[in-house]
Design an enzyme around this catalytic site. Structure first.
Site, mmCIF file in Angstrom:
data_model
loop_
_atom_site.group_PDB
_atom_site.id
_atom_site.type_symbol
_atom_site.label_atom_id
_atom_site.label_comp_id
_atom_site.label_asym_id
_atom_site.label_seq_id
_atom_site.Cartn_x
_atom_site.Cartn_y
_atom_site.Cartn_z
ATOM 1 N N PRO A 1 0.766 -1.243 0.000
ATOM 2 C CA PRO A 1 0.000 0.000 0.000
ATOM 3 C C PRO A 1 0.794 1.287 0.000
ATOM 4 O O PRO A 1 1.347 1.711 1.008
ATOM 5 C CB PRO A 1 -0.861 -0.107 1.264
ATOM 6 C CG PRO A 1 -0.928 -1.554 1.550
ATOM 7 C CD PRO A 1 0.411 -2.074 1.144
ATOM 8 N N GLU A 2 0.822 1.925 -1.157
ATOM 9 C CA GLU A 2 1.219 3.316 -1.279
ATOM 10 C C GLU A 2 -0.032 4.054 -1.746
ATOM 11 O O GLU A 2 -1.112 3.460 -1.802
ATOM 12 C CB GLU A 2 2.374 3.457 -2.272
ATOM 13 C CG GLU A 2 3.606 2.619 -1.875
ATOM 14 C CD GLU A 2 4.764 2.759 -2.839
ATOM 15 O OE1 GLU A 2 5.180 3.896 -3.079
ATOM 16 O OE2 GLU A 2 5.249 1.749 -3.355
ATOM 17 N N LYS B 1 -1.254 7.902 2.460
ATOM 18 C CA LYS B 1 -1.507 6.467 2.559
ATOM 19 C C LYS B 1 -2.583 6.143 3.576
ATOM 20 O O LYS B 1 -2.758 4.979 3.944
ATOM 21 C CB LYS B 1 -0.202 5.749 2.926
ATOM 22 C CG LYS B 1 0.939 5.993 1.943
ATOM 23 C CD LYS B 1 2.236 5.389 2.442
ATOM 24 C CE LYS B 1 3.410 5.861 1.590
ATOM 25 N NZ LYS B 1 4.705 5.436 2.167
ATOM 26 N N HIS C 1 -5.523 -14.259 7.386
ATOM 27 C CA HIS C 1 -5.093 -12.914 7.760
ATOM 28 C C HIS C 1 -6.211 -11.891 7.694
ATOM 29 O O HIS C 1 -5.956 -10.693 7.704
ATOM 30 C CB HIS C 1 -3.915 -12.498 6.874
ATOM 31 C CG HIS C 1 -2.770 -13.460 6.959
ATOM 32 N ND1 HIS C 1 -2.362 -14.235 5.906
ATOM 33 C CD2 HIS C 1 -1.991 -13.805 8.007
ATOM 34 C CE1 HIS C 1 -1.363 -15.014 6.288
ATOM 35 N NE2 HIS C 1 -1.125 -14.776 7.555
ATOM 36 N N ARG D 1 1.099 -8.749 8.132
ATOM 37 C CA ARG D 1 2.124 -8.373 9.106
ATOM 38 C C ARG D 1 1.651 -7.494 10.252
ATOM 39 O O ARG D 1 2.368 -7.302 11.224
ATOM 40 C CB ARG D 1 3.292 -7.698 8.372
ATOM 41 C CG ARG D 1 4.144 -8.711 7.637
ATOM 42 C CD ARG D 1 5.143 -8.050 6.723
ATOM 43 N NE ARG D 1 6.140 -7.313 7.446
ATOM 44 C CZ ARG D 1 7.113 -6.602 6.872
ATOM 45 N NH1 ARG D 1 7.175 -6.556 5.556
ATOM 46 N NH2 ARG D 1 7.974 -5.958 7.581
ATOM 47 N N ARG E 1 15.080 22.559 1.191
ATOM 48 C CA ARG E 1 15.201 21.221 1.758
ATOM 49 C C ARG E 1 16.638 20.745 1.636
ATOM 50 O O ARG E 1 17.228 20.785 0.553
ATOM 51 C CB ARG E 1 14.251 20.274 1.030
ATOM 52 C CG ARG E 1 14.404 18.799 1.354
ATOM 53 C CD ARG E 1 13.603 18.396 2.554
ATOM 54 N NE ARG E 1 13.853 16.997 2.904
ATOM 55 C CZ ARG E 1 13.127 16.318 3.782
ATOM 56 N NH1 ARG E 1 12.107 16.896 4.383
ATOM 57 N NH2 ARG E 1 13.419 15.079 4.079
ATOM 58 N N ARG F 1 16.023 2.545 2.773
ATOM 59 C CA ARG F 1 15.243 1.533 2.070
ATOM 60 C C ARG F 1 16.031 1.003 0.877
ATOM 61 O O ARG F 1 16.915 1.673 0.352
ATOM 62 C CB ARG F 1 13.919 2.109 1.539
ATOM 63 C CG ARG F 1 13.165 2.996 2.464
ATOM 64 C CD ARG F 1 12.627 2.307 3.663
ATOM 65 N NE ARG F 1 11.722 1.218 3.324
ATOM 66 C CZ ARG F 1 11.049 0.526 4.228
ATOM 67 N NH1 ARG F 1 11.174 0.818 5.513
ATOM 68 N NH2 ARG F 1 10.256 -0.438 3.875
#
Length: 259
Positions: free
Chosen positions: A2-3, A59, A92, A111, A151, A249
């Site tokens: 899920p994004e 999200k 699940h 999870r 930034r 990541r």
DNA sequence: TTGGTTGTTATTAT
DNA sequence: AATAATAACAACCA
């Protein structure tokens, strides 16, 4: 999974399955997905409520009702399904919400990294979402440039920083930067106007296609369709893809195409 | 058995 | 003050 695009898909599931429907029953099969609410209270507060229009920010999915709202986050493995109550329940499936009209909403999550929150009112929803930046979808160029101006640090970590802009995850960030031909470890300050414009344009195109597909599509013409190959090559130039770690990541990019 | 995984958060370091 | 790195969370797979 899920994004932003996946969650946008779950919003559609929610709307089609539960929009305007009344809650006839709530079954918590694993309370490990409940955040800040007990199974008892969730059942009590939700029973008999009617779902209104769901909406998404980044999200997060918010599903208001004529009482409290549910606020969902799907972690890495969560999904929302619309089932018939007599469809076989899977291992699940953590939360089952039976609706009038004969359908059942199911929150499935292997999870359990995130889960479901209960928000008594709009202010409680806002508190949960308070630290998020603007939604990445529909962010126009000038706003995008303003967000990034000043930034420090890398472009990938900026894109995936939910407090800066909300909705982009690891796959989307890599896909966008590959499309924009910008290396993920480039510093934001080092990017010129053209590069920033390319990142913004790629973000728009990648999001549009991904939302249509309900996920980041693993097409062979996309980086996402190659990154899990045993010996992944760039879909654009055919050279081997590089892989490493950026912003904590796994990161995949093309040394040749991305500067 | 070990390492890796599309998520966030807390903690520590820079 | 911002960013980055790391582990933790939990469960599974190769």
């Amino acid at each position: 999974m899920p994004e932003l695009p996946d969650v946008e898909g779950f919003r559609g599931v929610m709307q089609r399955c539960a929009g305007g429907r009344r809650v006839d029953g709530v079954e918590v099969r694993d309370a490990g997905v409940l955040r800040g609410v007990t199974a008892r209270r969730l059942c009590r507060e939700l029973q008999g409520r009617r779902f209104a229009q769901p909406w998404r920010h980044g999200k997060w999915l918010v599903t208001p009702s004529d009482g409290p709202a549910l606020v969902w986050h799907f972690g890495m493995t969560g999904e929302l399904l619309c089932a018939a109550p007599d469809d076989a329940v899977e291992a699940h499936d953590r939360l089952l919400i039976t609706l009038d009209g004969g359908r059942q909403l199911r929150y499935r999550d292997r999870r359990k990294l995130q889960g479901v929150r209960l928000a008594a009112d709009e202010a409680a929803v806002e508190r949960i979402l308070a630290d998020l930046g603007p939604d990445a979808r529909g962010l126009d160029l000038s706003r995008f440039l303003r967000l990034l101006s000043g930034r420090r640090g890398g472009i990938k970590s900026a894109l995936t920083d939910q407090s800066l802009l909300a909705g982009l995850g690891n796959l989307l960030a890599d896909e966008i930067l590959w499309r924009a031909r910008v290396r993920p470890d480039r510093s934001v300050r080092g990017l010129d106007d053209d590069e920033l414009r390319r990142v913004h344009a790629a973000m728009g195109r990648v999001l549009r296609s991904s939302v249509r597909a309900g996920r980041v599509p693993a097409r062979r013409g996309w980086l996402t369709g190659r990154r899990d190959d045993a010996e992944p090559v760039c879909p654009r130039c055919g050279r081997p893809l590089a892989s490493g770690r950026t912003a904590g990541r796994r990161t995949v990019w093309c040394e040749h195409c991305q500067r």
